[in-house]
Design a protein around this motif. Structure first.
Motif, PDB file in Angstrom:
ATOM      1  N   UNK A 127      13.382   2.467   9.258  1.00  0.00           N
ATOM      2  CA  UNK A 127      13.158   3.713  10.003  1.00  0.00           C
ATOM      3  C   UNK A 127      12.511   4.829   9.203  1.00  0.00           C
ATOM      4  N   UNK A 128      12.182   4.596   7.957  1.00  0.00           N
ATOM      5  CA  UNK A 128      11.766   5.737   7.142  1.00  0.00           C
ATOM      6  C   UNK A 128      10.585   5.381   6.253  1.00  0.00           C
ATOM      7  N   UNK A 129       9.562   4.783   6.833  1.00  0.00           N
ATOM      8  CA  UNK A 129       8.392   4.405   6.052  1.00  0.00           C
ATOM      9  C   UNK A 129       7.457   5.600   5.897  1.00  0.00           C
ATOM     10  N   UNK A 155      -2.680  12.346  -9.385  1.00  0.00           N
ATOM     11  CA  UNK A 155      -1.401  11.716  -9.730  1.00  0.00           C
ATOM     12  C   UNK A 155      -0.454  11.737  -8.539  1.00  0.00           C
ATOM     13  N   UNK A 156      -0.450  12.845  -7.783  1.00  0.00           N
ATOM     14  CA  UNK A 156       0.395  12.922  -6.594  1.00  0.00           C
ATOM     15  C   UNK A 156      -0.078  11.942  -5.528  1.00  0.00           C
ATOM     16  N   UNK A 157      -1.404  11.851  -5.345  1.00  0.00           N
ATOM     17  CA  UNK A 157      -1.954  10.905  -4.371  1.00  0.00           C
ATOM     18  C   UNK A 157      -1.572   9.475  -4.753  1.00  0.00           C
ATOM     19  N   UNK A 158      -1.659   9.168  -6.047  1.00  0.00           N
ATOM     20  CA  UNK A 158      -1.290   7.829  -6.509  1.00  0.00           C
ATOM     21  C   UNK A 158       0.190   7.548  -6.237  1.00  0.00           C
ATOM     22  N   UNK A 203       4.335   4.829  -2.878  1.00  0.00           N
ATOM     23  CA  UNK A 203       5.463   4.868  -1.942  1.00  0.00           C
ATOM     24  C   UNK A 203       5.076   4.176  -0.640  1.00  0.00           C
ATOM     25  N   UNK A 204       3.881   4.464  -0.163  1.00  0.00           N
ATOM     26  CA  UNK A 204       3.407   3.857   1.089  1.00  0.00           C
ATOM     27  C   UNK A 204       3.404   2.333   0.974  1.00  0.00           C
ATOM     28  N   UNK A 205       2.867   1.828  -0.121  1.00  0.00           N
ATOM     29  CA  UNK A 205       2.791   0.372  -0.296  1.00  0.00           C
ATOM     30  C   UNK A 205       4.182  -0.239  -0.434  1.00  0.00           C
ATOM     31  N   UNK A 206       5.052   0.431  -1.195  1.00  0.00           N
ATOM     32  CA  UNK A 206       6.399  -0.093  -1.386  1.00  0.00           C
ATOM     33  C   UNK A 206       7.177  -0.136  -0.075  1.00  0.00           C
ATOM     34  N   UNK A 207       6.960   0.879   0.769  1.00  0.00           N
ATOM     35  CA  UNK A 207       7.654   0.915   2.061  1.00  0.00           C
ATOM     36  C   UNK A 207       7.206  -0.205   3.000  1.00  0.00           C
ATOM     37  N   UNK A 208       6.029  -0.741   2.765  1.00  0.00           N
ATOM     38  CA  UNK A 208       5.486  -1.781   3.641  1.00  0.00           C
ATOM     39  C   UNK A 208       5.741  -3.194   3.115  1.00  0.00           C
ATOM     40  N   UNK A 209       6.383  -3.335   1.965  1.00  0.00           N
ATOM     41  CA  UNK A 209       6.609  -4.666   1.398  1.00  0.00           C
ATOM     42  C   UNK A 209       7.526  -5.501   2.300  1.00  0.00           C
ATOM     43  N   UNK A 210       7.297  -6.803   2.270  1.00  0.00           N
ATOM     44  CA  UNK A 210       8.021  -7.701   3.165  1.00  0.00           C
ATOM     45  C   UNK A 210       8.746  -8.799   2.391  1.00  0.00           C
ATOM     46  N   UNK A 211       9.826  -9.279   2.995  1.00  0.00           N
ATOM     47  CA  UNK A 211      10.461 -10.510   2.565  1.00  0.00           C
ATOM     48  C   UNK A 211       9.971 -11.637   3.463  1.00  0.00           C
ATOM     49  N   UNK A 212       9.902 -12.827   2.917  1.00  0.00           N
ATOM     50  CA  UNK A 212       9.476 -13.987   3.703  1.00  0.00           C
ATOM     51  C   UNK A 212      10.596 -15.018   3.704  1.00  0.00           C
ATOM     52  N   UNK A 213      10.973 -15.441   4.906  1.00  0.00           N
ATOM     53  CA  UNK A 213      11.966 -16.504   5.075  1.00  0.00           C
ATOM     54  C   UNK A 213      11.295 -17.688   5.767  1.00  0.00           C
ATOM     55  N   UNK A 214      11.710 -18.871   5.397  1.00  0.00           N
ATOM     56  CA  UNK A 214      11.136 -20.079   5.998  1.00  0.00           C
ATOM     57  C   UNK A 214      12.259 -20.862   6.661  1.00  0.00           C
TER      58      UNK A 214
END
Length: 632
Positions: free
Chosen positions: A523-525, A609-612, A617-628
């Motif tokens: 809920x907080x991306x 530096x702030x943009x980076x 943060x944006x990329x980390x919030x979008x990371x996924x786990x994969x289950x098979x």
């Protein structure tokens, strides 16, 4: 093509030379501009300590639809500020007159649009909008003021995407009357001269191209060319004062308040009975504050000197209403009746209001609150709200300068500051997923400090059905049904709202063949990214500080095995810090994310530096786990 286009526009503007007294002979004035102020003349004449006139003449070329607001003129007036005359004429692209304003074209409307306002403030409004561009408008008007508490501020480049060919500002002061002024971002300083009767101050500026704002930049008033003026000695409706220091200005306000703190004896006795047997000052204050909220309501009353002078405490006691000045004075009188001293204080209220210029004593305030000195710290009371917590300043009056008004004069102090730790959003969610990727979630969130304000407001101002619609608009989950919700408000100097949600989630995970892709941040991306604008001109300004802590526990469906888990993430910068971790134990996935953002001002060079950091943060919030899915 661009060069020819700008050259063509420039040529069209030059056709207006027969009507204008200045011309945009700088091609840079056309780049990025919706309108060009060809000429602006402002003349402010002080006739005495109690009266002055302001005459303004503008000649503006409107280049396209984006500049059409310049074809409209708004001139405020009230009982202390009269409009002497108002003229206007428009010309087409060939310099031919389109229209001259008639008296019937000038509208005079109330400045009030709310039910809880009693004002004499009005606005004269004229509209010379034309449908074929470019065209030119000329306006000229004069006002006479008997409120010399305010001298004008000159901001020649007051609108975005507007350029200025030439603008002048002249102030005429009678001999022996002192002008105070503060210049900002001017290429040339004041030029002074004198006549037999007046000291004359002249400012001129030319060839100002539009100033583009930058992401996370300072308030535009900090970077625009500007001259602020203020009196030394002044008079308003018989009340003389001096504004050279905060101390002297505070003495004038104190004089306005003299004798207005008298309560009826019956009310005094009622209050004293109410707090009888209570020794704790904070408990006494709470009793009086609850009485205020239960027995009064806010009405904005701005009538003549009433814009600065409160109604008597006895008036509020009898009528049950008042503006910020009257309600603050009333609360001060009630606290005095129960033995609690307090101080009337001027402040600039609003979540995005400009900071007070501490080095330029002048009337920079729009609101009044009450300061209650305590043994350990200071309590601030917002006296216009029927539901605010006692002692909470929040985003409206927190972390800014206020002017304490005492018989000895004014004193600038800072109001309560709220840190990232104070402004907390702490969320715990449990999610049970099925094999189709749908799920059911139970979510509990605690909001404190400034972060509780939105939910506090919907609790007090929205019906349950409106609250439900608000939640649908603001819950940041792509697809869900809101099964139930509940709010609970806990008042205090650090108030908080607890929120409970039951959600039915659709496609909470992505299914692809035998694989299930889960983005654990429910809920907080982080959803927006600032642009990296290259070399930066202005400071980086962050105006909010907060901490978000999210814990999300997923129960995965049976029959799936973890194939990929992102590494734990951690970033620390001057702007804030971020860390996120994921643990998988059997069918349970536990995701914990903490984001803390700081407020402050930073050198322009650190913006990348702030943009980076925000990109990370944006990329980390979008990371996924994969289950098979397990093979049978």
């Amino acid at each position: 093509m661009k060069l020819n286009f700008y050259t063509l526009l420039l040529a069209v503007c030059l056709l207006f030379a027969s009507q204008a007294q200045a011309r945009p002979d700088n091609p840079d004035l056309l780049k990025g501009a919706n309108a060009i102020v060809e000429l602006e003349e402002t003349v402010f004449t002080v006739n005495s300590l109690s009266k002055g006139t302001t005459r303004v003449k503008t000649v503006i070329t409107i280049l396209n639809e984006g500049g059409k607001e310049h074809a409209k003129l708004y001139v405020p007036h009230d009982k202390l500020n009269k409009v002497d005359f108002l003229k206007g004429t428009s010309y087409d692209r060939n310099g031919k007159k389109i229209k001259s304003l008639k008296n019937s074209d000038i509208k005079d409307v109330s400045a009030s649009s709310a039910d809880n306002e009693v004002l004499h403030n009005r606005i004269m409004y004229a509209d010379l909008t034309h449908s074929i561009y470019p065209y030119k408008v000329e306006f000229e008007y004069q006002t006479t003021s008997s409120n010399m508490l305010f001298y004008p501020a000159w901001v020649p480049l007051g609108s975005s995407k507007t350029s200025v060919a030439k603008a002048t500002f002249q102030v005429l002061m009678p001999k022996g009357v002192k002008l105070r002024y503060r210049e900002s971002n001017l290429p040339q300083k004041v030029k002074q001269e004198a006549t037999a009767t007046h000291d004359v101050y002249n400012w001129e500026i030319s060839n100002l191209a539009p100033i583009e704002s930058e992401p996370y930049g300072p308030n535009m008033l900090e970077i625009l060319p500007m001259v602020r003026t203020a009196p030394s000695d002044f008079e308003v409706q018989g009340y003389k004062g001096n504004m050279e220091t905060w101390e002297s200005y505070g003495k004038w306000v104190s004089k306005l308040n003299e004798g207005r703190d008298v309560l009826p004896e019956a009310t005094k006795k009622k209050l004293q009975t109410m707090v009888a047997g209570i020794d704790d000052p904070m408990e006494k204050i709470g009793k009086v504050y609850n009485y205020l909220q239960s027995n009064t309501r806010y009405v904005s009353i701005q009538l003549g000197l009433g814009g600065w002078q409160p109604f008597e405490a006895s008036f509020v006691d009898t009528k049950g209403y008042g503006d910020c000045k009257a309600l603050t004075n009333y609360t001060q009188s009630m606290l005095q009746a129960v033995g609690i001293p307090s101080i009337y204080a001027l402040v600039n209220g609003g979540s995005n209001e400009r900071a007070v210029l501490t080095d330029f004593p002048s009337s920079q305030f729009n609101h009044v609150i009450l300061c209650v000195p305590m043994k350990q710290d200071t309590l601030w009371l917002e006296c216009t709200s029927q539901f605010e917590s006692a002692g909470f300043s929040g985003s409206f009056t927190g972390d800014r300068h206020a002017l304490l008004i005492t018989p000895e004069g004014g004193k600038l102090v800072k109001t309560q500051t709220y840190t990232a730790q104070d402004n907390l959003q702490s969320r715990v969610a449990t999610v049970k997923l099925d094999e189709t990727g749908n799920g059911v979630a139970q979510v509990q969130t605690r909001y404190t400090g400034v972060q509780h304000e939105d939910h506090r407001d919907i609790l007090h101002h929205m019906s349950p059905e409106e609250q439900r619609k608000w939640l649908y608009r603001n819950i940041e989950i792509p697809a869900f049904d809101l099964k139930s919700f509940a709010f609970d408000l806990k008042k205090g100097r650090m108030p908080e709202v607890s929120e409970k949600l039951e959600l039915s989630l659709r496609q909470c995970v992505t299914m692809s063949g035998k694989r299930m892709f889960l983005t654990p941040n429910l809920m907080n991306r982080w959803s927006t990214l600032p642009q990296n604008t290259g070399k930066r001109q202005w400071e980086v300004v962050r105006t909010t500080a907060y901490t978000d802590v999210d814990t999300v526990v997923y129960e995965m469906p049976a029959g799936y095995t973890l194939e990929f888990k992102p590494n734990d993430t951690s970033y620390t910068t001057a702007f804030g810090s971020y860390k996120a971790s994921v643990q998988v134990k059997g069918r349970e996935v536990r995701y914990v994310r903490t984001l803390q953002m700081h407020k402050g001002r930073f050198d322009p060079e650190v913006y990348p530096t702030m943009v980076e950091f925000m990109n990370n943060v944006y990329k980390a919030d979008m990371q996924q786990l994969v289950f098979v899915k397990n093979v049978q």
